[in-house]
Scaffold this active site. Structure first.
Site, PDB file in Angstrom:
ATOM      1  N   GLU A  66       0.809  -1.224   0.000  1.00 21.65           N
ATOM      2  CA  GLU A  66       0.000   0.000   0.000  1.00 21.65           C
ATOM      3  C   GLU A  66       0.838   1.267   0.000  1.00 21.65           C
ATOM      4  O   GLU A  66       0.524   2.226  -0.692  1.00 21.65           O
ATOM      5  CB  GLU A  66      -0.953   0.022   1.198  1.00 21.65           C
ATOM      6  CG  GLU A  66      -2.184  -0.867   1.046  1.00 21.65           C
ATOM      7  CD  GLU A  66      -1.932  -2.309   1.459  1.00 21.65           C
ATOM      8  OE1 GLU A  66      -0.766  -2.672   1.740  1.00 21.65           O
ATOM      9  OE2 GLU A  66      -2.910  -3.084   1.514  1.00 21.65           O
ATOM     10  N   HIS A 135     -11.037  -4.553  10.685  1.00 23.67           N
ATOM     11  CA  HIS A 135     -11.709  -4.449   9.384  1.00 23.67           C
ATOM     12  C   HIS A 135     -13.074  -3.771   9.503  1.00 23.67           C
ATOM     13  O   HIS A 135     -13.964  -4.023   8.702  1.00 23.67           O
ATOM     14  CB  HIS A 135     -11.915  -5.838   8.763  1.00 23.67           C
ATOM     15  CG  HIS A 135     -10.676  -6.451   8.181  1.00 23.67           C
ATOM     16  ND1 HIS A 135      -9.633  -6.879   8.953  1.00 23.67           N
ATOM     17  CD2 HIS A 135     -10.312  -6.696   6.892  1.00 23.67           C
ATOM     18  CE1 HIS A 135      -8.687  -7.378   8.167  1.00 23.67           C
ATOM     19  NE2 HIS A 135      -9.069  -7.275   6.912  1.00 23.67           N
TER      20      HIS A 135
END
Ligand code: TPP
Lengths: 328, 306
Positions: A66, A135
C-alpha cells in the site's frame, strides 16, 4: 413520456462499478490501481469487468504494497495521470497514511499551487458483519482532519456513482468512502447529480434535524418512519466540504439537532457539527445538540456485542424523541 | 558544482546568523552526486529529492534567486515562501520537490515513472535518497513496483555513511545498497560519488537503460557529508581520521584537477567560475533579503486545488 421507464433499480456496488467505468471511459488519464482490482474483479466484485474492458494498463493489479502503490498513485497524479487507488479496507490506511497525509494533501499547498494532485483514494468500511476490530473502522473524521483532503461518503445508489465521478473530476485529492453493508442495497439511479459539497434533505420533517452520512442514513430513515417525532433527515454526502448551511437552515425550523454516525463518537465528526451549530446558531436551539454514534471501543467480533454498539433505528428514534421532550 | 558549493556555504552562514528560519540540511562534500546525476538528465525528466536536496534542485536547473528566496520564506521564492528548504520544488523543470519525510520520494517517483510510461512521455524519473532511507519500506515497495512494471526510474542513493547520528553499518547487516537491491532483480552499480565524471557516466548508462524500456536502475553513490546532519550538529559520532580522509577527496577540487590535467580548463578559468558562483550567490542573497514576505491571505491559498 414516462420517466419511470428509464429508471432501473441498481445495486450500490453496481453503481460504483458504473462510476468507475464512466470515469475510465471519459478520460484516458484515469487509471485504477489496487490489490486484485484487475482480472480478479475486486474481493467484493466491485471492479468486475473493468480489466477486460479497459486493459491492464488502465486497471492495474498491484502487489500487497500500500505505501508503494498509494504513493505511486500520488506521484502519477502529480505528473499527468488521474489515478483512483483502492485501499481494500479503510483500516489499511494505517500502512499508507504518508502519501495521503503528508504528500497528496500538502504538495499543492507547499508549492503554492505549482503542483496539483488529482487522485481518488477509494476505500470501504462497514461494521456489523463480525469483521473484527481491524476491518470495521469508520475513520472519516481522521481523514477530514487533514486540511486539503475532500472526504465523501455516498449513502445512496445515485451518489455511489455520481460522487465517484465528481471525485475523479476534482483537481485535488478526494477520499471516497464506500460502505460495504450498502453494497447489495438497491435503488434508483437518478440522472440529475447534486454537486460534491452539497448536502441533501433525504426526508423533510419538523421536530428534529437529523444529520448523518454513509450507512446510517438508512437507519435514520427507518427511525423517521417509526418515531413519534417528525424527523428531517439530512444526508451530508461529504464531510469536506461540509455543507453546514443546510444544517443551519433546517435547525432554524426544528430547533433541535441530532447527529448520527457509525464512527466512534469520541472526537468524531459529530463533535465538529455540534460545535459549529453551537457557535453559529445557538440562539435557535430548543435543546442541546445530541449524538448517536458507536461507543469508543475497538469493534468486537461477537455479533451480539457488535450489534449492541452500533447505532440502530430504535436508538435514533429514542434520541430524537428525547430531544423533543427536553426542549425548552 | 561550484554554484552548489557557494550556495551551501552561504546557506550555512545565513542559518547560523538567524537569517534563514526552520531546519536546514546542507550537502557540502556531496556536490558531485548532484551535478553528475542531474547533468545526465533532460530538463523534462522528473526528479524527487530529500531534506538534503538543495544541490539536486540547483543542478536540475532551478532558479538560484527563487531557491534562495524560498529558503528565506519570501513571496518571491520558488514556492512563494510556503515550502522552505525541505519542500522546495519547481515542477516546470521536472523537480517534484524536496521531501521532509525520509523515503517518501521513492513511491512518488515511481508514480512519475508510471506516468512517463503510460502517457508515452519518454521521461526518466530519478529519486535521490540517503542510505538511511533504504531501511524504510518505501525503498523496497517502490523498487519492487518499478521492477515488475519496468518503469524508467533511477534510484540514486547518496550513500554518505550516516543517517543523522547513526552509521550505516550499525543499522543493517548488508551495508551495500547495491547488494540489497539484488534481491529485487534490479540492475545496480556502486560508484565513487565524489568523482563527478564517474557519476555522470554511470547515470548516462542508467538513463540509457531506462529510456530503452529495461526498467529501473539503482545507483549507489559513495560520498560523505562534511557538515552535521543539521547545521550546528558537531558530529561527535564521526571519527576524525575518516572525516579528514573524505575532506582530502573534495569533489570540487577533484573535478577541477581533472579538468586542468586534461587541458579542458585552466586554473584561471576555474578560479573565475568559482568567483562567478560567489557573485551569483551574493546577488541571490541580497535579493532574498530585500524580498517581501507573502501576504497574510496567502496562508489560505492552495489548500484545495483548482
Ligand atoms: C519518516 C521519517 N523518519 C525520521 C525522520 C527524521 N530524519 C530526518 S533526516 C534523517 C536521516 C536520513 O538519513 P539518510 O536517508 O541517510 O539521508 P542523509 O541525511 O544522510 O542525507 C532522519 C532520521 C524523518 N524526517 N522522516
Amino acid at each position: 413520456m414516462s420517466s419511470q421507464a428509464e429508471i432501473v433499480p441498481t445495486r450500490y456496488m453496481e453503481a460504483i462499478n458504473l462510476g468507475l467505468a464512466d470515469a475510465l471511459e471519459e478520460d484516458d488519464r484515469v487509471i485504477l490501481l489496487g490489490i486484485d482490482v484487475g482480472a480478479g474483479g475486486g474481493i467484493f466484485t466491485v471492479t468486475r469487468g473493468l480489466h477486460e474492458r479497459f486493459g491492464s494498463e488502465r486497471v492495474i493489479d498491484t502487489p500487497i504494497s500500500e505505501m508503494g502503490y498509494v504513493g505511486a498513485g500520488v506521484g502519477a497524479a502529480m505528473t499527468g495521470l488521474r489515478p483512483i487507488v483502492e485501499i481494500m479496507f479503510m483500516d489499511f490506511i494505517s500502512v499508507c497514511l504518508d502519501p495521503i497525509m503528508n504528500q497528496a494533501t500538502k504538495l499543492g499547498y507547499m508549492t503554492n499551487g505549482a503542483l496539483s494532485v488529482p487522485i481518488v483514494f477509494r476505500m470501504q468500511t462497514g461494521a456489523g458483519r463480525s469483521a473484527g476490530a481491524q476491518h470495521s473502522q469508520s475513520l472519516e473524521a481522521m481523514l477530514a482532519h487533514i486540511p486539503g483532503l475532500k472526504v465523501v461518503m455516498p449513502a445512496t445508489v445515485t451518489d455511489a456513482r455520481d460522487l465517484l465521478l465528481e471525485a475523479v473530476r476534482d483537481p485535488g485529492p478526494v477520499a471516497y468512502i464506500e460502505n460495504r453493508r450498502l453494497y447489495a442495497m438497491k435503488g434508483d439511479l437518478e440522472t440529475d447529480p447534486l454537486p460534491l459539497g452539497k448536502a441533501r434533505v433525504a426526508r423533510p420533517g419538523d421536530d428534529v434535524t437529523v444529520v448523518t452520512w454513509g450507512q446510517t442514513l438508512r437507519d435514520c430513515l427507518k427511525a423517521a418512519e417509526t418515531s413519534s417525532a417528525s424527523l428531517e433527515v439530512i444526508d451530508l454526502r461529504s464531510l469536506v466540504p461540509l455543507d453546514i448551511e443546510t444544517v443551519y437552515r433546517s435547525a432554524e425550523r426544528t430547533g433541535r439537532v441530532l447527529v448520527v454516525h457509525e464512527a466512534v463518537q469520541d472526537f468524531g465528526a459529530g463533535a465538529e457539527i455540534a460545535a459549529r451549530v453551537g457557535e453559529e446558531v445557538f440562539d435557535l436551539l430548543l435543546a442541546p445538540v445530541r449524538r448517536v454514534a458507536t461507543p469508543a471501543v475497538p469493534m468486537p467480533f461477537n455479533p451480539a456485542l457488535e450489534r449492541s454498539l452500533l447505532p440502530s433505528p430504535e436508538a435514533i428514534a429514542a434520541a430524537a424523541e428525547g430531544l423533543v421532550a427536553e426542549g425548552r | 558544482m561550484a554554484l552548489i558549493r557557494a550556495f551551501e556555504t552561504r546557506v550555512s552562514e545565513l542559518y547560523r546568523d538567524g537569517e534563514i528560519p526552520g531546519f536546514v540540511h546542507t550537502s557540502l562534500g556531496q556536490e558531485a552526486v548532484a551535478a553528475g546525476v542531474c547533468g545526465a538528465l533532460r530538463e523534462d525528466d522528473y526528479m524527487a529529492t530529500t531534506h538534503r536536496g538543495h544541490g539536486h534542485v540547483l543542478a536540475k536547473g532551478a532558479d538560484v534567486d527563487g531557491m534562495m528566496a524560498e529558503l528565506f520564506g519570501r513571496a518571491t521564492g520558488l514556492c512563494g515562501g510556503k515550502g522552505g528548504s525541505m519542500h522546495v520544488a519547481d515542477p516546470a523543470r521536472g523537480i517534484l520537490g524536496a521531501n521532509a519525510i525520509v523515503g517518501a520520494g521513492m513511491p512518488l517517483i515511481t508514480g512519475a515513472g508510471l506516468s512517463s510510461k503510460l502517457l508515452g512521455q519518454g521521461r526518466v524519473a530519478v529519486a535521490f535518497f540517503g542510505e538511511g532511507a533504504v531501511n524504510q519500506g518505501t525503498f523496497h515497495e517502490a523498487l519492487n513496483l518499478c521492477a515488475i512494471w519496468d518503469l524508467p526510474v533511477i534510484f540514486a542513493c547518496e550513500n554518505n555513511g550516516y543517517a543523522e547520528f547513526s552509521a550505516n553499518a550499525d543499522m543493517t547487516r548488508v551495508a551495500s545498497v547495491a547488494g540489497r537491491t539484488a534481491a529485487y532483480g534490479v540492475h545496480a552499480e556502486t560508484v565513487d560519488g565524489n568523482d563527478v565524471a564517474a557519476v555522470h557516466e554511470a547515470t548516462d548508462r542508467a538513463v540509457e537503460r531506462c529510456r530503452s524500456g529495461e526498467g529501473p536502475v539503482v545507483l549507489e553513490l559513495m560520498t560523505y557529508r562534511w557538515h552535521g546532519h543539521y547545521e550546528g550538529d558537531a558530529q561527535p559520532y564521526k571519527p576524525e581520521a575518516e572525516a579528514q580522509e573524505w575532506r582530502d577527496r573534495d569533489p570540487l577540487i577533484l573535478a577541477e584537477r581533472a579538468l586542468v590535467e586534461s587541458g579542458a580548463a585552466t586554473a584561471d578559468e576555474l578560479a573565475a567560475v568559482r568567483a562567478a558562483a560567489e557573485a551569483r550567490i551574493d546577488a541571490a542573497t541580497e535579493a532574498a533579503r530585500q524580498a517581501p514576505d507573502p501576504a497574510p491571505e496567502e496562508a489560505f491559498a492552495h489548500v484545495f486545488a483548482g
